[in-house]
Design an enzyme around this catalytic site. Structure first.
Site, PDB file in Angstrom:
ATOM      1  N   SER A 225      31.750 147.531  94.299  1.00 42.40           N
ATOM      2  CA  SER A 225      31.862 146.506  93.271  1.00 42.40           C
ATOM      3  C   SER A 225      32.681 145.317  93.759  1.00 42.40           C
ATOM      4  O   SER A 225      33.778 145.484  94.299  1.00 42.40           O
ATOM      5  CB  SER A 225      32.509 147.110  92.018  1.00 42.40           C
ATOM      6  OG  SER A 225      32.741 146.138  91.020  1.00 42.40           O
ATOM      7  N   LYS A 244      34.153 154.764  93.147  1.00 46.92           N
ATOM      8  CA  LYS A 244      34.080 153.305  93.189  1.00 46.92           C
ATOM      9  C   LYS A 244      34.818 152.784  94.412  1.00 46.92           C
ATOM     10  O   LYS A 244      35.901 153.254  94.757  1.00 46.92           O
ATOM     11  CB  LYS A 244      34.699 152.708  91.925  1.00 46.92           C
ATOM     12  CG  LYS A 244      34.766 151.178  91.919  1.00 46.92           C
ATOM     13  CD  LYS A 244      35.355 150.645  90.641  1.00 46.92           C
ATOM     14  CE  LYS A 244      36.837 150.933  90.519  1.00 46.92           C
ATOM     15  NZ  LYS A 244      37.454 150.288  89.354  1.00 46.92           N
ATOM     16  N   SER A 277      31.497 133.438  86.366  1.00 46.34           N
ATOM     17  CA  SER A 277      31.589 132.441  85.301  1.00 46.34           C
ATOM     18  C   SER A 277      32.938 131.765  85.176  1.00 46.34           C
ATOM     19  O   SER A 277      33.016 130.667  84.625  1.00 46.34           O
ATOM     20  CB  SER A 277      31.239 133.091  83.959  1.00 46.34           C
ATOM     21  OG  SER A 277      32.183 134.085  83.617  1.00 46.34           O
ATOM     22  N   HIS A 305      24.908 134.302  84.084  1.00 49.72           N
ATOM     23  CA  HIS A 305      25.232 132.875  83.978  1.00 49.72           C
ATOM     24  C   HIS A 305      24.294 132.005  84.809  1.00 49.72           C
ATOM     25  O   HIS A 305      24.549 130.808  84.975  1.00 49.72           O
ATOM     26  CB  HIS A 305      26.687 132.637  84.390  1.00 49.72           C
ATOM     27  CG  HIS A 305      27.668 133.152  83.386  1.00 49.72           C
ATOM     28  ND1 HIS A 305      28.101 132.409  82.307  1.00 49.72           N
ATOM     29  CD2 HIS A 305      28.270 134.357  83.276  1.00 49.72           C
ATOM     30  CE1 HIS A 305      28.935 133.127  81.584  1.00 49.72           C
ATOM     31  NE2 HIS A 305      29.059 134.314  82.135  1.00 49.72           N
ATOM     32  N   THR A 350      20.897 137.748  80.515  1.00 46.37           N
ATOM     33  CA  THR A 350      21.186 137.630  79.088  1.00 46.37           C
ATOM     34  C   THR A 350      20.227 136.662  78.429  1.00 46.37           C
ATOM     35  O   THR A 350      19.685 135.760  79.067  1.00 46.37           O
ATOM     36  CB  THR A 350      22.633 137.145  78.858  1.00 46.37           C
ATOM     37  OG1 THR A 350      22.916 137.141  77.462  1.00 46.37           O
ATOM     38  CG2 THR A 350      22.827 135.737  79.396  1.00 46.37           C
ATOM     39  N   LYS A 353      22.864 133.039  76.531  1.00 41.51           N
ATOM     40  CA  LYS A 353      23.514 131.865  77.110  1.00 41.51           C
ATOM     41  C   LYS A 353      22.495 130.741  77.285  1.00 41.51           C
ATOM     42  O   LYS A 353      22.212 130.023  76.340  1.00 41.51           O
ATOM     43  CB  LYS A 353      24.237 132.261  78.402  1.00 41.51           C
ATOM     44  CG  LYS A 353      25.417 133.197  78.122  1.00 41.51           C
ATOM     45  CD  LYS A 353      26.172 133.588  79.354  1.00 41.51           C
ATOM     46  CE  LYS A 353      27.473 134.321  79.024  1.00 41.51           C
ATOM     47  NZ  LYS A 353      27.299 135.551  78.224  1.00 41.51           N
ATOM     48  N   THR A 382      21.062 152.660  70.173  1.00 37.11           N
ATOM     49  CA  THR A 382      21.404 151.348  69.620  1.00 37.11           C
ATOM     50  C   THR A 382      20.219 150.771  68.866  1.00 37.11           C
ATOM     51  O   THR A 382      19.096 150.774  69.367  1.00 37.11           O
ATOM     52  CB  THR A 382      21.825 150.374  70.742  1.00 37.11           C
ATOM     53  OG1 THR A 382      22.991 150.882  71.390  1.00 37.11           O
ATOM     54  CG2 THR A 382      22.148 149.003  70.175  1.00 37.11           C
ATOM     55  N   THR A 468      41.182 137.733  81.492  1.00 42.64           N
ATOM     56  CA  THR A 468      39.954 137.138  82.005  1.00 42.64           C
ATOM     57  C   THR A 468      40.177 136.517  83.371  1.00 42.64           C
ATOM     58  O   THR A 468      39.319 136.600  84.256  1.00 42.64           O
ATOM     59  CB  THR A 468      39.420 136.087  81.013  1.00 42.64           C
ATOM     60  OG1 THR A 468      39.298 136.688  79.724  1.00 42.64           O
ATOM     61  CG2 THR A 468      38.077 135.563  81.453  1.00 42.64           C
TER      62      THR A 468
END
Length: 557
Positions: A225, A244, A277, A305, A350, A353, A382, A468
């Site tokens: 990652s 990971k 982003s 993004h 997405t 956006k 869901t 963030t």
């Protein structure tokens, strides 16, 4: 320890049948700070684990016997911050909440929400509490292309809402599967030139569910990652229970060293983004695909993004890297080499956006998508997106697949705004994308700057702070749209100049190149070239590119 865990997994029927989430719930008490008796009770009935627990208990007892004084002092330190721990009475939940919030207030990372109501007919303007309030200009929306007010999208959503109602009626496997989901997924698969796609309620859920499912089902899987990955990917990796390995942001040498340390036969997933982003950097997609081929890994690319923003059809950075090939409708170069987009195994994106709607998705091989559809709890349990939302998203994606004008104008406004901010010494973090991060470096000051812009200048730019971004890297994040023309831009420049002066915020030249501010580095050139934007001279008035003129340029792309 990991080797022992893997051997135990093969030997123990309980571990083989139990998903990582169940083990975590059994091994963690509701207060989260000590082992639960549930897993211990199960382990005590195992002939192997019972003996191992007895040996470990004896070792721990000897180790702790010399440290009881320190332990007591440690709990005494914890008690004031988190009332109720080991107090003898019921846990003080309210005290816990208050302590957590006090800590956020103390380090100035507490988040305040502004009541911003964007107006479709006055984009990019909004009102605050009431419709008749003074208008504010939104400069930080992720509705990058203004598609939330696109008349084609709105008309389709109105028609679908009137015919099919507000909600989907349930999960996809019960009553939420319909023609709108089928059409949207077919459109997304076509956008990314993949066999199939799967729509989720958000891309956070898509990333979480896909990585958690693959990481837990692929035997001995290792997920590599990028250190700047979005929280949704980090959460998905955590939920997978897989091993990971974090590589330094966009560092191919570090990634290769970690890949080389793993056996070739071990399943490996490289998870990374195309556009990051908060800093606007671009992932080295082509080179990561090369490493994946060399070391037997699959690639998981988050284009959240970037979709709608890059490429001749808006499929993202992976498409943009082979712009001319995809513009001609081809899937490989003249020499027969596959495009970068075709080489990526899993693409996530997405609808919330650049496409102006809501929802997320994955795209890839039919078998991979069917595996996630069949196994991922985040999808199975869901409720489906409403029909009107999916119908509107389909129109939005199709519109951007056939129109380049919006993203060209957005890029032109981004270039002009970046250059203008740099000219007056505002510290822009350089990058090749459409994101304009403005460095402040202090959470409290960033909040004050945001508040002043909104109150005194009618400009909404949200302050970005920890977690963030890292402490000391707090910033304002500006995102121009096709609607942010010269008048809006000049107002922004005047306001930022005034706020920077009044608050005494550091100018670009005082940062000493921190995060690249004030410096030009190779690789920060705009991803969209002058030729792709239709620019033919070095000195050009970008304000002359009105939407109708850009549409003419796009028609020739």
């Amino acid at each position: 320890m990991e080797a022992l865990a893997r051997r135990s997994l093969k030997m123990c029927p309980f571990l083989r049948r139990t998903v990582p989430a169940t083990l975590r719930s059994l091994s963690t008490s509701p207060s989260g700070h000590r082992a639960s008796s549930s897993l211990q009770a199960i382990a005590s009935r195992c002939p192997v684990m019972n003996k191992a627990m007895a040996v470990q208990s004896a070792r721990v007892g000897r180790r702790l016997s010399g440290h009881r004084g320190n332990q007591a002092r440690s709990h005494a330190t914890l008690a004031p911050s988190y009332p109720g721990i080991d107090s003898g009475g019921p846990f003080d939940y309210k005290g816990f909440y208050q302590a957590a919030l006090d800590a956020k207030h103390k380090d100035k990372s507490y988040r305040y929400f502004n009541n911003i109501n964007r107006l479709a007919r006055e984009f990019p303007r909004a009102h605050m509490d009431a419709p008749d309030d003074k208008r504010v200009t939104v400069w930080c929306s992720n509705d990058y292309l203004g598609m939330s007010k696109n008349p084609h999208v709105l008309q389709k959503m109105h028609e679908t809402l009137d015919m099919y109602g507000a909600g989907a009626g349930g999960t996809r496997n019960i009553s939420g599967h319909n023609q709108h989901a089928v059409e949207l997924e077919a459109t997304l698969a076509r956008l990314h030139r993949k066999e199939a796609a799967l729509v989720f309620s958000s891309c956070y859920v898509a990333n979480d569910a896909t990585l958690a499912t693959l990481g837990s089902k692929l035997p001995d899987c290792v997920i590599l990652s990028d250190s700047s990955n979005h929280a949704s990917m980090i959460q998905g990796i955590r939920h997978s229970g897989a091993r990971k390995m974090v590589f330094r942001h966009n560092d191919l040498d570090d990634l290769e060293a970690k890949l080389a340390s793993l056996p070739l036969h071990t399943p490996k997933i490289i998870a990374f983004e195309s556009v990051y982003s908060m800093c606007g950097s671009i992932g080295p997609i082509r080179q990561i695909c090369d490493l994946a081929d060399r070391y037997g890994a699959i690639t998981f690319l988050d284009e959240v993004h970037a979709v709608g923003m890059y490429g001749p059809h808006g499929a993202g950075v992976a498409e943009h890297l082979d712009y001319d090939i995809h513009a001609m409708g081809h899937s490989e170069s003249a020499s027969g080499q596959k495009t970068v987009m075709d080489r990526v195994d899993i693409i996530t994106g997405t609808l919330g956006k650049a496409y102006g709607c809501v929802g997320g998705y994955i795209a890839g091989s039919a078998k991979m998508v069917d595996t996630i559809r069949s196994l991922a709890p985040g999808f199975i349990f869901t409720t489906s997106l409403p029909p009107a939302t999916m119908a509107g998203a389909t129109v939005s994606v199709e519109y951007q697949m056939s129109h380049n004008a919006d993203r060209i104008l957005q890029q032109l406004h981004t270039r002009t705004t970046k250059a203008a901010l740099q000219d007056i010494g505002i510290p822009v973090i350089p990058n090749p994308s459409h994101i304009i991060p403005v460095l402040v470096g202090n959470a409290e000051v960033a909040k004050k700057a945001s508040d002043m812009l909104l109150k005194d200048w009618g400009i909404y730019v949200q302050a970005i702070n920890y977690p963030t971004v890292a402490v000391g890297e707090e910033r304002l994040r500006i995102t121009p749209t096709p609607g942010h023309g010269q008048e809006f831009r000049q107002h922004l420049l005047t306001a930022l100049e005034a706020v920077w002066t009044e608050l005494g915020i550091r100018r670009a030249e005082t940062w000493g190149g921190f995060l690249g501010v004030g410096q030009q580095h190779p690789g920060n050139e705009p991803l969209w070239t002058d030729a792709q934007l239709g620019l033919t001279t070095d000195a050009i008035d970008l304000d002359a590119f009105a939407p109708e003129k850009v549409a003419g340029v796009a028609a020739g792309c």
